[in-house]
Design a protein around this motif. Structure first.
Motif, PDB file in Angstrom:
ATOM      1  N   GLU A  74      -7.500   4.242   0.564  1.00 14.31           N
ATOM      2  CA  GLU A  74      -8.254   4.195  -0.685  1.00 14.31           C
ATOM      3  C   GLU A  74      -8.045   5.431  -1.554  1.00 14.31           C
ATOM      4  O   GLU A  74      -7.940   5.337  -2.775  1.00 14.31           O
ATOM      5  CB  GLU A  74      -9.745   4.000  -0.402  1.00 14.31           C
ATOM      6  CG  GLU A  74     -10.566   3.790  -1.667  1.00 14.31           C
ATOM      7  CD  GLU A  74     -11.992   3.353  -1.379  1.00 14.31           C
ATOM      8  OE1 GLU A  74     -12.698   2.988  -2.339  1.00 14.31           O
ATOM      9  OE2 GLU A  74     -12.406   3.369  -0.199  1.00 14.31           O
TER      10      GLU A  74
ATOM     11  N   THR B  35      -5.282   5.320  -3.993  1.00 15.92           N
ATOM     12  CA  THR B  35      -5.364   4.309  -5.050  1.00 15.92           C
ATOM     13  C   THR B  35      -6.327   4.703  -6.160  1.00 15.92           C
ATOM     14  O   THR B  35      -6.361   4.051  -7.208  1.00 15.92           O
ATOM     15  CB  THR B  35      -5.806   2.945  -4.485  1.00 15.92           C
ATOM     16  OG1 THR B  35      -7.161   3.014  -4.057  1.00 15.92           O
ATOM     17  CG2 THR B  35      -4.908   2.513  -3.329  1.00 15.92           C
TER      18      THR B  35
ATOM     19  N   PHE C  34     -11.053  -1.500  -4.834  1.00 11.48           N
ATOM     20  CA  PHE C  34     -10.397  -1.437  -3.533  1.00 11.48           C
ATOM     21  C   PHE C  34     -11.114  -2.399  -2.599  1.00 11.48           C
ATOM     22  O   PHE C  34     -12.345  -2.482  -2.600  1.00 11.48           O
ATOM     23  CB  PHE C  34     -10.465  -0.014  -2.981  1.00 11.48           C
ATOM     24  CG  PHE C  34      -9.682   0.177  -1.710  1.00 11.48           C
ATOM     25  CD1 PHE C  34      -8.336   0.459  -1.740  1.00 11.48           C
ATOM     26  CD2 PHE C  34     -10.313   0.062  -0.474  1.00 11.48           C
ATOM     27  CE1 PHE C  34      -7.610   0.642  -0.568  1.00 11.48           C
ATOM     28  CE2 PHE C  34      -9.610   0.231   0.706  1.00 11.48           C
ATOM     29  CZ  PHE C  34      -8.243   0.528   0.656  1.00 11.48           C
TER      30      PHE C  34
ATOM     31  N   ASN D 189      -6.364  -2.382   2.625  1.00 11.65           N
ATOM     32  CA  ASN D 189      -5.317  -1.739   1.822  1.00 11.65           C
ATOM     33  C   ASN D 189      -4.979  -2.465   0.522  1.00 11.65           C
ATOM     34  O   ASN D 189      -3.855  -2.353   0.025  1.00 11.65           O
ATOM     35  CB  ASN D 189      -4.037  -1.596   2.650  1.00 11.65           C
ATOM     36  CG  ASN D 189      -3.474  -2.942   3.101  1.00 11.65           C
ATOM     37  OD1 ASN D 189      -4.195  -3.926   3.179  1.00 11.65           O
ATOM     38  ND2 ASN D 189      -2.192  -2.983   3.380  1.00 11.65           N
TER      39      ASN D 189
ATOM     40  N   LEU E 245      -5.898  -3.776  -3.636  1.00 13.00           N
ATOM     41  CA  LEU E 245      -6.627  -3.645  -4.891  1.00 13.00           C
ATOM     42  C   LEU E 245      -6.762  -5.030  -5.503  1.00 13.00           C
ATOM     43  O   LEU E 245      -5.803  -5.819  -5.517  1.00 13.00           O
ATOM     44  CB  LEU E 245      -5.882  -2.722  -5.863  1.00 13.00           C
ATOM     45  CG  LEU E 245      -5.903  -1.225  -5.544  1.00 13.00           C
ATOM     46  CD1 LEU E 245      -5.027  -0.463  -6.534  1.00 13.00           C
ATOM     47  CD2 LEU E 245      -7.328  -0.680  -5.579  1.00 13.00           C
TER      48      LEU E 245
END
Length: 325
Positions: A97, A100, A116, A120, A122
């Motif tokens: 996270e 990202t 998120f 893993n 989005l």
């Protein structure tokens, strides 16, 4: 932080570039790059179990294995890849996270809300547009992710479509999700190149594009690495975990039931069952397949001088090849 825009669209070169920057650089890196149509499989996957071999072969779509784990993904020029390389240690554990967050903030600045989710991914409005993976090496961490911007969804689904009943193995399996393109959620239309620039500007704080290229020396080394690893059958297919392959096909000569045991990409045992007819014992044909790569071109070459009709009456070589994949 070193900011890189890599204009290459060669998947083998681009994955080699990541390896170079991870293993032969001390810099912290943020890189954006794209691949022309390609399937990128995870480090621990059985390649053939993740792809539609006919779809990728007929369209000339390369299949390349990456360093990181996780599932197989389809790349095209409508997909942007981002890479962070930082100092890090496996003992700190995986943390997808945090890498990202800059992407989420950049999209928010462009008017796209995302979140998120899971391990893993989005998501935008519950649909996946980014998958992420990580790899550790020598006190360094490589984090990379996809950003579906305007990808061809038909090719995406076609290249990764495979019959799960054909393969029995312990390899990591891909998990398919409902997906969406970022471009469908922007408040105003934007070309992919505009999006790349906006994303880089946001993350880098306006770093100069003149400083974003790989050096000539780096590019030369990357090309050598691509040849030695990412363009080789041994890495992309031969590195797959051992697996059992089975497929039952109704041919003009009768039912053909193929069973293979494959290790390091090579057929160790082959059994051909069915209600077909033949004047020769099929054992000799099975022996021809033993030791051969589970790869269409090599099998075709291995059987080119065999009169298949003697063993499998009514089954041509193209039909048999289709039965083996």
């Amino acid at each position: 932080m070193r900011y890189i825009y890599n204009p290459s669209t060669d998947p083998a070169f681009n994955l080699a570039a990541e390896e170079l920057l991870l293993t032969q650089s001390a810099d912290e890196i943020f890189m954006l790059w794209r691949n022309r149509p390609a399937v990128i499989v995870g480090r621990n996957q059985n390649t053939l179990a993740e792809i539609d071999e006919t779809f990728t072969r007929e369209r000339g779509i390369p299949v390349v294995r990456r360093l990181s784990g996780g599932g197989a993904v389809f790349h095209d020029l409508g997909n942007i890849n981002f890479t962070f390389i930082n100092n890090g240690n496996p003992t700190e554990g995986l943390d997808f996270e945090r890498f990202t967050v800059p992407i989420q903030k950049a999209l928010a600045a462009m008017g796209v809300a995302c979140e998120f989710s899971g391990r893993n991914d989005l998501l935008i409005e519950g649909k996946k547009f980014s998958g992420n993976a990580q790899h550790f090496h020598g006190g360094r961490i490589l984090h990379h992710g996809t950003l579906l911007f305007s990808s061809d969804m038909a090719d995406l689904s076609g290249a990764l479509r495979v019959d799960p009943e054909k393969y029995r193995d312990k390899a990591v399996k891909s998990v398919r999700s409902r997906v969406t393109n970022i471009s469908s959620h922007l408040p105003a239309p934007m070309e992919v190149t505009e999006f790349i620039k906006a994303l880089m500007d946001f993350v880098s704080g306006g770093a100069s594009p003149d400083d974003m290229a790989l050096t000539d020396a780096e590019s030369k080394t990357v090309e050598s690495m691509a040849e030695k690893r990412y363009r080789t059958w041994d890495w992309n297919f031969g590195s797959s975990p051992a697996y059992n392959f089975s497929k039952r096909t109704r041919t003009e000569g009768g039912l053909l039931d193929v069973n293979l045991y494959v290790k390091k990409g090579r057929i160790l045992t082959a059994r051909l069952f069915g209600d077909y007819f033949g004047v020769r014992d099929v054992d000799a044909l099975e022996e021809r397949l033993t030791g051969c790569r589970h790869e269409r071109g090599e099998i075709e070459s291995r059987l080119a001088d065999v009169n298949l009709d003697d063993y499998l009456h009514g089954v041509t070589l193209p039909v048999l090849l289709d039965c083996l994949f």
